[in-house]
Scaffold this motif. Structure first.
Motif, short mmCIF file in Angstrom:
data_model
loop_
_atom_site.label_atom_id
_atom_site.label_comp_id
_atom_site.label_asym_id
_atom_site.label_seq_id
_atom_site.Cartn_x
_atom_site.Cartn_y
_atom_site.Cartn_z
N UNK A 492 0.94 -0.97 -44.62
CA UNK A 492 1.18 0.06 -43.61
C UNK A 492 -0.14 0.41 -42.94
N UNK A 493 -0.09 0.62 -41.63
CA UNK A 493 -1.29 1.04 -40.88
C UNK A 493 -0.96 2.30 -40.10
N UNK A 494 -1.79 3.32 -40.26
CA UNK A 494 -1.68 4.51 -39.41
C UNK A 494 -3.04 4.74 -38.76
N UNK A 495 -3.04 5.53 -37.70
CA UNK A 495 -4.30 5.78 -37.00
C UNK A 495 -4.50 7.28 -36.77
N UNK A 496 -5.60 7.60 -36.14
CA UNK A 496 -5.91 8.94 -35.64
C UNK A 496 -4.67 9.60 -35.04
N UNK A 497 -4.68 10.92 -35.11
CA UNK A 497 -3.59 11.75 -34.56
C UNK A 497 -2.22 11.25 -35.00
N UNK A 498 -2.11 11.02 -36.29
CA UNK A 498 -0.83 10.66 -36.87
C UNK A 498 -0.49 11.72 -37.91
N UNK A 499 0.79 12.05 -38.02
CA UNK A 499 1.19 13.04 -39.03
C UNK A 499 0.65 14.42 -38.72
N UNK A 500 0.73 14.82 -37.45
CA UNK A 500 0.18 16.13 -37.06
C UNK A 500 1.27 17.20 -37.08
N UNK A 501 2.45 16.86 -36.54
CA UNK A 501 3.53 17.86 -36.50
C UNK A 501 4.82 17.29 -37.08
N UNK A 502 5.68 18.22 -37.49
CA UNK A 502 7.02 17.86 -37.94
C UNK A 502 7.97 17.81 -36.75
N UNK A 503 9.27 17.63 -37.03
CA UNK A 503 10.24 17.38 -35.95
C UNK A 503 10.34 18.48 -34.90
#
Ligand code: GLA
Ligand code: ZN
Length: 690
Positions: A492-503
């Motif tokens: 899995x790859x994630x980057x900057x500004x990931x997982x900041x807000x919920x739905x």
């Protein structure tokens, strides 16, 4: 379950070639229809899309139908074995309808101004909740379906045209409030979800929700979800009307990959086949066509992935220049063929055009067409179209074959909306989500590695590698699905500004990337948004798992992150956070999760994704390094038989190594080819494994 390699409609086992055709605009001109049907076989046209904007021709006054002209077209097509894509006409409505029932028109207005109804004009101007509009659409759709639902020429239903836009009339706002009530149940829940304590925005009565107030991102994103749902509901309404009389003919509607007003995942559920309208403006300026080619490759893959396990249809493309780009450069010789084969290479079972015959008036009289105002088969574009006709005939063996992707790139429209709706954190990045996804896509495109483009709620099983660039909003359960995916061996790859807000746009507590912190093993504490002309550097750490070496540029986003279990694979070279991680890798179960804290430059992204692809042993379309500007795609048919497409988007010739094993060159009469071949500028190859 659809059989492997089955055509989308088994009665039409060929690649569709044709497109939007408006004989209703020419009814008063003798001879034109005969001439069109003389020209069709010369252009290799085997399909027409009719009726798309024909409501007034079909129902000139309320309840009086005129089907004679359409009977003629349908019967002529049937006699020639052609496939008709028959549209419902709801994309534009007659003046008589709007005059008698003004409620069918949309109300749109700026947030701060009193509601106003649009005047009748243009197209795509209807209110989706108007009972009168729904009833009138049902009547004409049923009349069409009853008359043509079992016609031998009917291949696909084409619902409306490019559904888009929104209506904010009092009835639509009331429908939105009902939607909200079903979603949140109580105002307390809603107030909590939207953080309405801010600027004293708490709602104490549902009726107070009458504007889409931009200061509440949760409201904005919910409105967009609602617009997608009410549009999907309208699609369902039309689909039901058609299916009532024509249950066996697959239904599609033409989408627009780049349109951000709808979550197409919600629309795709209502139709049988995805189709879309692609208008790449290829020309010869060095580098630009390659850039655009990758962007349209991504768009094709995105559209195809909306219906896993099926080809899609290219419903519209332009033979020649459009009339709506700021500059309308001519397609260089060969580029029409190139973009047509490109669509097939990405999984399309058609090459359709807007438009077959140019009208003499109206807003599209200067838009490219197969048959020009000149009217004959002598034009350059007609000849290029005819070439594509011959190509598609030769490519019959690929009908129904699929794209075997082991990589998924996450592109999530809800996340796009949430990021655009938020005030900050940095305007310079949030308009570019699709581009960002494209920059992570390009290294795979260049290597001929097939990619699916999936939503944030799509299943991840079955992929080796999942890349989620800048996934600002996380859907409920996304992190858990990623954990399971990685635990069982996925990368899995994630980057900057990931997982900041919920739905609903609420920021996660406990540090970013929110619920993905655990699987990624990092905490992103703060973010430096550089000026456009500034860069930091990425310094690869000795002995990193990907074998990356040297120094790269960062791009303009640099997060300062702390490993919480992850190993550091690269660090920043400058500024007060020099030496802190720019790239990390976290072992998690049997897999690993990478976090890229910075917007790496193209060279970095290429090296990084190239190394990941090698580490995962991802199969390429061709086991060879492709020269700059060349792309290779693969489709897989019955028994795993591979079809390889090689397309040269560069304006110069390119030598491509096809390897020692001979394949059949489908576009050259099946001649065997192997070894190094030179592709001319904009040249194409389509190869079948024996
Ligand atoms: C869209 C529409 C067509 C036509 C073309 C012009 O794709 O669906 O009706 O307007 O654009 O490029
Ligand atoms: Zn409305």
């Amino acid at each position: 379950m659809r059989a492997m390699n089955a055509p989308l409609n088994p009665r039409f086992p060929f690649l569709l070639h044709g497109g939007d055709y408006n004989p209703d605009q020419w009814r008063h001109v003798p001879g034109v229809l005969d001439e069109d049907f003389r020209l069709f076989p010369l252009a290799g046209i085997n399909s027409v899309s009719v009726g798309i904007f024909s409501w007034t021709a079909l129902e000139p006054e309320e309840g009086r139908y005129e089907f004679g002209w359409l009977d003629d077209v349908m019967d002529r097509c049937a006699a020639r074995g052609m496939a008709v894509v028959l549209a419902t006409p709801s994309g534009a409505r007659p003046a008589w309808l709007a005059q008698k029932y003004p409620e069918v028109l949309r109300m749109n207005w700026p947030e701060s101004v009193a509601p106003q109804r649009n005047l009748w004009s243009g197209r795509h101007n209807h209110c989706p909740t108007s009972p009168v509009y729904r009833e009138k659409v049902r009547q004409i759709d049923e009349a069409l379906a009853a008359r043509y639902g079992r016609h031998p020429a009917l291949a696909f239903w084409h619902l409306s045209n490019e559904y888009s836009g929104e209506c904010r009339c009092p009835r639509c706002m009331a429908t939105f409030r009902d939607w909200l009530r079903r979603k949140y149940d109580t105002l307390d829940e809603l107030n909590h979800a939207w953080w309405t304590g801010f600027w004293s925005h708490a709602y104490t009565d549902w009726e107070q929700i009458e504007r889409i107030d931009p200061c509440l991102e949760g409201l904005v994103v919910d409105w967009k979800r609602y617009v997608s749902d009410i549009t999907a509901d309208f699609v369902r309404w039309e689909a039901a009307a058609v299916r009532r009389h024509s249950p066996d003919v697959p239904i599609t509607t033409n989408l627009m990959a780049f349109y951000d007003g709808l979550d197409y995942a919600r629309i795709a559920r209502e139709i049988d086949v995805v189709s879309w309208d692609a208008y790449p403006q290829y020309h010869e300026r060095p580098g630009e066509t390659e850039m655009l080619a990758a962007q349209f490759g991504l768009a094709h893959d995105y559209m195809r992935s909306l219906k896993p396990g099926k080809p899609f249809l290219l419903m519209e493309s332009c033979p020649g220049p459009t009339n709506w780009y700021h500059h309308n450069r001519l397609l260089r010789p060969g580029q029409h063929r190139l973009k047509s084969i490109q669509a097939v290479a990405h999984g399309s079972d058609s090459v359709q055009y807007f438009q077959i015959r140019k009208g003499r008036g109206g807003a599209e009289k200067f838009h490219g067409a197969v048959i020009d105002h000149e009217g004959s088969e002598r034009t350059r574009m007609f000849r290029e179209v005819a070439q594509v006709g011959r190509d598609l005939e030769a490519l019959r063996p690929v009908v129904g074959s699929l794209v075997p992707a082991r990589v998924a790139i996450v592109f999530d429209r809800e996340s796009d909306w949430a990021q655009k709706a938020a005030a900050g954190p940095c305007d310079a990045v949030k308009q570019h989500y699709f581009d960002t996804v494209g920059r992570h896509y390009r290294p795979y495109w260049k290597r001929g590695i097939p990619v699916d483009v999936v939503n944030g709620d799509a299943p991840l099983e079955g992929y080796d590698l999942v890349v989620a660039p800048n996934l600002f909003l996380l859907r409920d359960g996304f992190a858990e699905r990623v954990e399971r995916f990685v635990e069982t061996g996925g990368t899995f790859v994630a980057t900057w500004l990931t997982g900041v807000v919920g739905p609903t746009g609420l920021c996660f507590r406990g540090g970013f990337p929110g619920p993905l912190k655990k699987v990624l093993g990092v905490w992103a504490e703060e973010t430096d948004y550089l000026y456009d002309d500034e860069r930091n550097t990425i310094e690869c750490a000795a002995g990193n798992a990907l074998g990356l070496r040297g120094s790269f540029g960062t791009g303009t986003v640099c997060e300062v992150v702390h490993p919480e279990g992850a190993a550091v694979a690269a660090t920043y070279g400058r500024d007060f956070y020099a030496g802190s991680p720019a790239l990390t890798a976290n072992r998690f179960g049997k897999g690993e999760a990478w976090y890229l804290a910075t917007w790496g430059d193209d060279a970095f992204l290429d090296a990084f994704h190239g190394a990941l692809a090698a580490r995962r042993g991802l199969r390429r379309a061709l086991e060879a390094d492709l020269p700059e500007g060349v792309c290779a795609n693969v489709r897989e048919g019955e028994g795993g038989r591979r079809f390889v497409f090689v397309t040269n988007f560069a304006s110069g010739p390119r030598a491509v190594d096809l390897g020692p094993a001979p394949r059949r060159s489908l576009l050259d009469g099946g001649a065997p080819v192997s070894g190094t071949v030179e592709l001319p500028p904009f040249g194409v190859l389509a190869l079948a494994e024996p």
